[in-house]
Design a protein around this motif. Structure first.
Motif, short mmCIF file in Angstrom:
data_model
loop_
_atom_site.label_atom_id
_atom_site.label_comp_id
_atom_site.label_asym_id
_atom_site.label_seq_id
_atom_site.Cartn_x
_atom_site.Cartn_y
_atom_site.Cartn_z
N ARG A 115 0.80 -1.07 -0.30
CA ARG A 115 0.18 0.06 -0.17
C ARG A 115 0.95 1.48 0.07
O ARG A 115 0.46 2.27 -0.53
N LEU A 116 2.14 1.19 0.61
CA LEU A 116 2.75 2.36 0.72
C LEU A 116 3.61 2.44 -0.75
O LEU A 116 3.80 3.87 -1.08
N ASP A 117 3.61 1.56 -1.48
CA ASP A 117 4.33 1.53 -2.67
C ASP A 117 3.32 2.33 -3.46
O ASP A 117 3.76 3.20 -4.51
N ASP A 120 3.73 5.91 -2.79
CA ASP A 120 5.01 6.40 -3.77
C ASP A 120 4.65 6.65 -5.00
O ASP A 120 4.98 7.60 -5.83
N THR A 129 7.34 7.86 1.31
CA THR A 129 6.63 7.00 2.67
C THR A 129 7.73 6.75 3.48
O THR A 129 7.60 6.83 4.72
N ARG A 130 8.96 5.84 3.08
CA ARG A 130 9.89 5.36 3.92
C ARG A 130 10.87 6.53 4.54
O ARG A 130 11.06 6.40 5.57
N ASN A 161 0.92 14.17 4.15
CA ASN A 161 1.37 12.82 3.92
C ASN A 161 1.53 12.22 5.22
O ASN A 161 1.11 10.93 5.27
N LYS A 164 -1.79 10.53 6.08
CA LYS A 164 -2.01 9.23 5.41
C LYS A 164 -1.18 8.05 6.19
O LYS A 164 -1.81 6.95 5.83
N LEU A 165 0.04 8.43 6.76
CA LEU A 165 0.72 7.59 7.31
C LEU A 165 -0.16 7.00 8.84
O LEU A 165 -0.38 5.73 9.24
N ARG A 168 -2.98 4.82 8.46
CA ARG A 168 -2.58 3.49 8.35
C ARG A 168 -1.85 2.80 9.75
O ARG A 168 -1.50 1.83 9.60
#
Length: 266
Positions: A115-117, A120, A129-130, A161, A164-165, A168
């Motif tokens: 999902r994070l990919d 990105d 994200t990372r 952003n 969004k994290l 999750r």
């Protein structure tokens, strides 16, 4: 709908179940569940009412000192707008809180990565994200503008952003800045990212007090309840940003930890 920390705490405790607002039109719908610092607050009713119909019982249920105080507060901003009576109730913990405290298994961790990919790939400014998770891990409790600057981002888009994290369950907001949740830390470990070693601060952490009070205490060099106990209540209350809500929560936290404010010198 903005609500003060003291108002939210009273809603959670069941002491307040009404709010009155001057709006040009209804801004909330019955059944809406708002995410707040204390958890979910549900809207149970929204009714337009004349100011003349307000009662002392309404004032008590809204947490106002008196009917006069309630009316004065309503007349302070946009007195030309109609008054809406909003029913409220505490509807439980924020689901994101439950999520961020649950450490996922390997399959779920892989799913989080997928999902994070996607986030990105959808970003016009490239993968983020990372890097954002690692920066929050490195610099917890750091103001968003400082974090955004380190990533070469503007503050509004950086905050968007991080939200969004947070949705999750990977981060959580502090009075100032953010930190990784147990879920976020497990994800970074799962992917093998080098992480900052945890450096716990000595002493008992401060309770949530709101950003102004937290900043005021930090400026005084106070980061633990033990340091608060070295001050008198009057010294803490004199700090700009420390109001009745923060002082009440500090007293409760000190009491739970078996501490007290220092007695003033005779």
């Amino acid at each position: 709908m903005l609500m003060r920390p003291a108002e939210l705490a009273a809603i959670r405790a069941g002491e307040v179940d009404l709010a009155f607002r001057r709006w040009d039109r209804p801004r909330l719908k019955v059944g809406t569940k708002m995410r707040t610092a204390v958890g979910l607050v549900e809207v149970t009713s929204v009714d337009r009412v004349p100011v003349s119909s307000l009662t002392a019982a309404d004032a008590r249920r809204a947490g106002a000192a008196s009917l006069a105080a309630l009316r004065q507060g309503l007349d302070r901003v946009h007195p030309e707008r109609p008054v809406y009576r909003v029913g409220l109730r505490y509807a439980g913990a924020d689901p994101r809180q439950v999520l961020r405290e649950a450490v996922p298994d390997a399959a779920e961790l892989d799913s989080i990565g997928t999902r994070l990919d996607r986030l990105d790939r959808a970003s016009p400014s490239g993968p983020w994200t990372r890097a954002t998770l690692l920066l929050i891990d490195e610099l917890p409790a750091t103001r968003a503008p400082e974090l955004a600057q380190r990533l070469g981002r503007d503050t509004p888009s950086f905050k968007q952003n991080v939200r969004k994290l947070k949705e999750r369950g990977l981060t959580e907001s502090l009075d100032i800045g953010y930190r990784l949740s147990a879920r976020g830390a497990a994800f970074l470990d799962h992917e093998g990212h080098p992480r900052s070693p945890a450096t716990p601060r000595p002493g008992t952490p401060l309770p949530h007090l709101g950003a102004p009070a937290t900043r005021a205490l930090a400026a005084r060099g106070v980061a633990s309840l033990e340091q608060v106990a070295d001050l008198t209540a009057a010294e803490v209350q004199a700090l700009h940003g420390v109001g009745p809500y923060a002082l009440r929560h500090l007293r409760a936290a000190l009491d739970a930890a078996g501490l007290t404010f220092r007695e003033p010198s005779p």
